[in-house]
Design a protein around this motif. Structure first.
Motif, mmCIF file in Angstrom:
data_model
loop_
_atom_site.group_PDB
_atom_site.id
_atom_site.type_symbol
_atom_site.label_atom_id
_atom_site.label_comp_id
_atom_site.label_asym_id
_atom_site.label_seq_id
_atom_site.Cartn_x
_atom_site.Cartn_y
_atom_site.Cartn_z
ATOM 1 N N ASP A 107 -13.255 -7.128 -5.766
ATOM 2 C CA ASP A 107 -12.843 -6.305 -6.889
ATOM 3 C C ASP A 107 -13.092 -4.861 -6.481
ATOM 4 O O ASP A 107 -14.165 -4.539 -5.966
ATOM 5 C CB ASP A 107 -13.663 -6.618 -8.143
ATOM 6 C CG ASP A 107 -13.395 -7.999 -8.693
ATOM 7 O OD1 ASP A 107 -12.297 -8.522 -8.471
ATOM 8 O OD2 ASP A 107 -14.294 -8.551 -9.363
ATOM 9 N N TYR A 108 -12.121 -4.002 -6.687
ATOM 10 C CA TYR A 108 -12.287 -2.597 -6.354
ATOM 11 C C TYR A 108 -11.366 -1.766 -7.223
ATOM 12 O O TYR A 108 -10.425 -2.283 -7.816
ATOM 13 C CB TYR A 108 -12.020 -2.344 -4.862
ATOM 14 C CG TYR A 108 -10.643 -2.769 -4.392
ATOM 15 C CD1 TYR A 108 -9.600 -1.858 -4.316
ATOM 16 C CD2 TYR A 108 -10.389 -4.091 -4.029
ATOM 17 C CE1 TYR A 108 -8.345 -2.251 -3.891
ATOM 18 C CE2 TYR A 108 -9.131 -4.489 -3.606
ATOM 19 C CZ TYR A 108 -8.117 -3.560 -3.534
ATOM 20 O OH TYR A 108 -6.869 -3.944 -3.124
ATOM 21 N N GLU A 109 -11.650 -0.465 -7.312
ATOM 22 C CA GLU A 109 -10.840 0.434 -8.117
ATOM 23 C C GLU A 109 -10.075 1.397 -7.230
ATOM 24 O O GLU A 109 -10.620 1.932 -6.265
ATOM 25 C CB GLU A 109 -11.715 1.247 -9.072
ATOM 26 C CG GLU A 109 -12.248 0.444 -10.221
ATOM 27 C CD GLU A 109 -12.971 1.308 -11.232
ATOM 28 O OE1 GLU A 109 -12.571 2.480 -11.437
ATOM 29 O OE2 GLU A 109 -13.921 0.799 -11.823
ATOM 30 N N VAL A 110 -8.810 1.582 -7.564
ATOM 31 C CA VAL A 110 -7.954 2.567 -6.897
ATOM 32 C C VAL A 110 -7.032 3.177 -7.948
ATOM 33 O O VAL A 110 -6.856 2.618 -9.022
ATOM 34 C CB VAL A 110 -7.098 1.949 -5.761
ATOM 35 C CG1 VAL A 110 -7.949 1.482 -4.608
ATOM 36 C CG2 VAL A 110 -6.231 0.821 -6.281
ATOM 37 N N ASP A 111 -6.438 4.300 -7.602
ATOM 38 C CA ASP A 111 -5.380 4.855 -8.434
ATOM 39 C C ASP A 111 -4.058 4.329 -7.898
ATOM 40 O O ASP A 111 -3.847 4.297 -6.680
ATOM 41 C CB ASP A 111 -5.384 6.382 -8.391
ATOM 42 C CG ASP A 111 -6.530 6.983 -9.193
ATOM 43 O OD1 ASP A 111 -7.191 6.231 -9.943
ATOM 44 O OD2 ASP A 111 -6.775 8.194 -9.066
ATOM 45 N N VAL A 112 -3.197 3.909 -8.810
ATOM 46 C CA VAL A 112 -1.870 3.430 -8.438
ATOM 47 C C VAL A 112 -0.827 4.357 -9.046
ATOM 48 O O VAL A 112 -1.098 5.085 -10.003
ATOM 49 C CB VAL A 112 -1.635 1.969 -8.898
ATOM 50 C CG1 VAL A 112 -2.583 1.015 -8.187
ATOM 51 C CG2 VAL A 112 -1.777 1.836 -10.407
ATOM 52 N N VAL A 113 0.368 4.322 -8.464
ATOM 53 C CA VAL A 113 1.478 5.130 -8.961
ATOM 54 C C VAL A 113 2.492 4.189 -9.583
ATOM 55 O O VAL A 113 2.964 3.251 -8.939
ATOM 56 C CB VAL A 113 2.128 5.938 -7.818
ATOM 57 C CG1 VAL A 113 3.292 6.763 -8.354
ATOM 58 C CG2 VAL A 113 1.102 6.825 -7.140
ATOM 59 N N LEU B 272 0.812 -1.209 0.000
ATOM 60 C CA LEU B 272 0.000 0.000 0.000
ATOM 61 C C LEU B 272 0.847 1.260 0.000
ATOM 62 O O LEU B 272 0.507 2.251 -0.633
ATOM 63 C CB LEU B 272 -0.946 0.014 1.202
ATOM 64 C CG LEU B 272 -2.049 -1.034 1.171
ATOM 65 C CD1 LEU B 272 -2.879 -0.956 2.439
ATOM 66 C CD2 LEU B 272 -2.914 -0.869 -0.051
ATOM 67 N N ALA B 273 1.946 1.243 0.711
ATOM 68 C CA ALA B 273 2.793 2.429 0.818
ATOM 69 C C ALA B 273 3.482 2.766 -0.493
ATOM 70 O O ALA B 273 3.840 3.918 -0.728
ATOM 71 C CB ALA B 273 3.834 2.224 1.913
ATOM 72 N N SER B 274 3.663 1.780 -1.356
ATOM 73 C CA SER B 274 4.468 2.015 -2.548
ATOM 74 C C SER B 274 3.690 2.017 -3.855
ATOM 75 O O SER B 274 4.222 2.441 -4.870
ATOM 76 C CB SER B 274 5.574 0.968 -2.621
ATOM 77 O OG SER B 274 5.001 -0.313 -2.566
ATOM 78 N N THR B 275 2.440 1.552 -3.853
ATOM 79 C CA THR B 275 1.729 1.449 -5.119
ATOM 80 C C THR B 275 0.420 2.222 -5.167
ATOM 81 O O THR B 275 0.066 2.750 -6.211
ATOM 82 C CB THR B 275 1.432 -0.024 -5.456
ATOM 83 O OG1 THR B 275 0.690 -0.609 -4.383
ATOM 84 C CG2 THR B 275 2.701 -0.812 -5.688
ATOM 85 N N ALA C 92 -6.736 1.648 -11.670
ATOM 86 C CA ALA C 92 -6.613 0.198 -11.809
ATOM 87 C C ALA C 92 -7.770 -0.500 -11.110
ATOM 88 O O ALA C 92 -8.191 -0.085 -10.034
ATOM 89 C CB ALA C 92 -5.290 -0.283 -11.210
ATOM 90 N N MET C 93 -8.286 -1.521 -11.752
ATOM 91 C CA MET C 93 -9.259 -2.413 -11.135
ATOM 92 C C MET C 93 -8.442 -3.530 -10.510
ATOM 93 O O MET C 93 -7.690 -4.214 -11.197
ATOM 94 C CB MET C 93 -10.206 -2.981 -12.179
ATOM 95 C CG MET C 93 -11.065 -4.128 -11.669
ATOM 96 S SD MET C 93 -12.237 -3.655 -10.408
ATOM 97 C CE MET C 93 -13.527 -2.986 -11.412
ATOM 98 N N ILE C 94 -8.553 -3.697 -9.196
ATOM 99 C CA ILE C 94 -7.808 -4.734 -8.482
ATOM 100 C C ILE C 94 -8.759 -5.889 -8.198
ATOM 101 O O ILE C 94 -9.831 -5.697 -7.629
ATOM 102 C CB ILE C 94 -7.240 -4.203 -7.140
ATOM 103 C CG1 ILE C 94 -6.443 -2.918 -7.339
ATOM 104 C CG2 ILE C 94 -6.433 -5.290 -6.441
ATOM 105 C CD1 ILE C 94 -5.199 -3.064 -8.155
ATOM 106 N N SER C 95 -8.364 -7.064 -8.604
ATOM 107 C CA SER C 95 -9.111 -8.275 -8.310
ATOM 108 C C SER C 95 -8.197 -9.150 -7.464
ATOM 109 O O SER C 95 -7.063 -9.414 -7.851
ATOM 110 C CB SER C 95 -9.493 -8.985 -9.608
ATOM 111 O OG SER C 95 -10.325 -10.088 -9.338
#
Length: 190
Positions: free
Chosen positions: A78-84, A51-54, A93-96
């Motif tokens: 399944d959820y959506e977040v912004d990643v770096v 979580l701290a890095s992505t 990104a959609m995370i599954s």
């Protein structure tokens, strides 16, 4: 009859070739395995708290809640977040993800990210037709000199095209450019 050892498959070796960024995260939230697509997108983050890095800071609470739900036994989320990404870009990104059964604390959750296609289209749009040709020839194993001969260009011109391709894809090597370009669908294996 085959023994249990003969039927076991090294799943991480198989998943290592998956075209979507994939990771295994420990119970403490540390990345313990990444496939090549994830390394290309985020860099080598094995051993780092995921979580701290992505995940961008404002989406970290959601990602943390979903991770904890997995540890509590929820079969998948399944959820959506912004990643770096490794180049500092922010991508939706959609995370599954699913929990990994068993008692191994280093293998708690498996997650796959499906990236916003708009970013992928932006990368392709940023490459000129000539740079795309150079990228295709790199994928075929062409050296700078071979590409120059094939395209009737000076070797320094080809080097400049390669530099721009690497920068455009956010990578540091020709091999990494080919891997990322395949993952983005810019080139195929044929």
């Amino acid at each position: 009859m085959a023994s249990e050892d003969e039927n076991n498959v090294d799943l991480t070796a198989t998943l290592g070739h998956l075209g979507l960024p994939s990771v295994i995260v420990s119970r403490e939230g540390r990345i313990t395995w990444m496939n090549e697509a994830a390394r290309g997108l985020f860099g080598d983050l094995e051993g780092v708290i995921a979580l701290a890095s992505t995940v961008v800071p404002e989406h970290a609470p959601l990602a943390r809640r979903e991770f904890e739900r997995k540890l509590d036994g929820v079969p998948f989320t399944d959820y959506e977040v912004d990643v770096v990404t490794r180049d500092g870009s922010r991508v939706r990104a959609m995370i599954s993800s699913v929990p990994i059964p068993g008692d191994d604390p280093d293998r708690a959750v498996f997650a796959v990210a499906l990236l916003d296609q708009q970013r992928l289209l932006t990368v392709e749009a940023d490459l000129t037709p000539r740079q795309k040709e150079v990228l295709h020839l790199l994928a075929q194993g062409g050296s700078t000199e071979q590409i120059a001969a094939e395209l009737h260009l000076a070797t320094e011109t080809v080097r400049n095209h390669i530099r721009y391709v690497l920068r455009g894809l956010g990578v540091h090597s020709r091999l990494e450019a080919v891997v990322v370009a395949r993952r983005l669908g810019l080139i195929s294996d044929t």
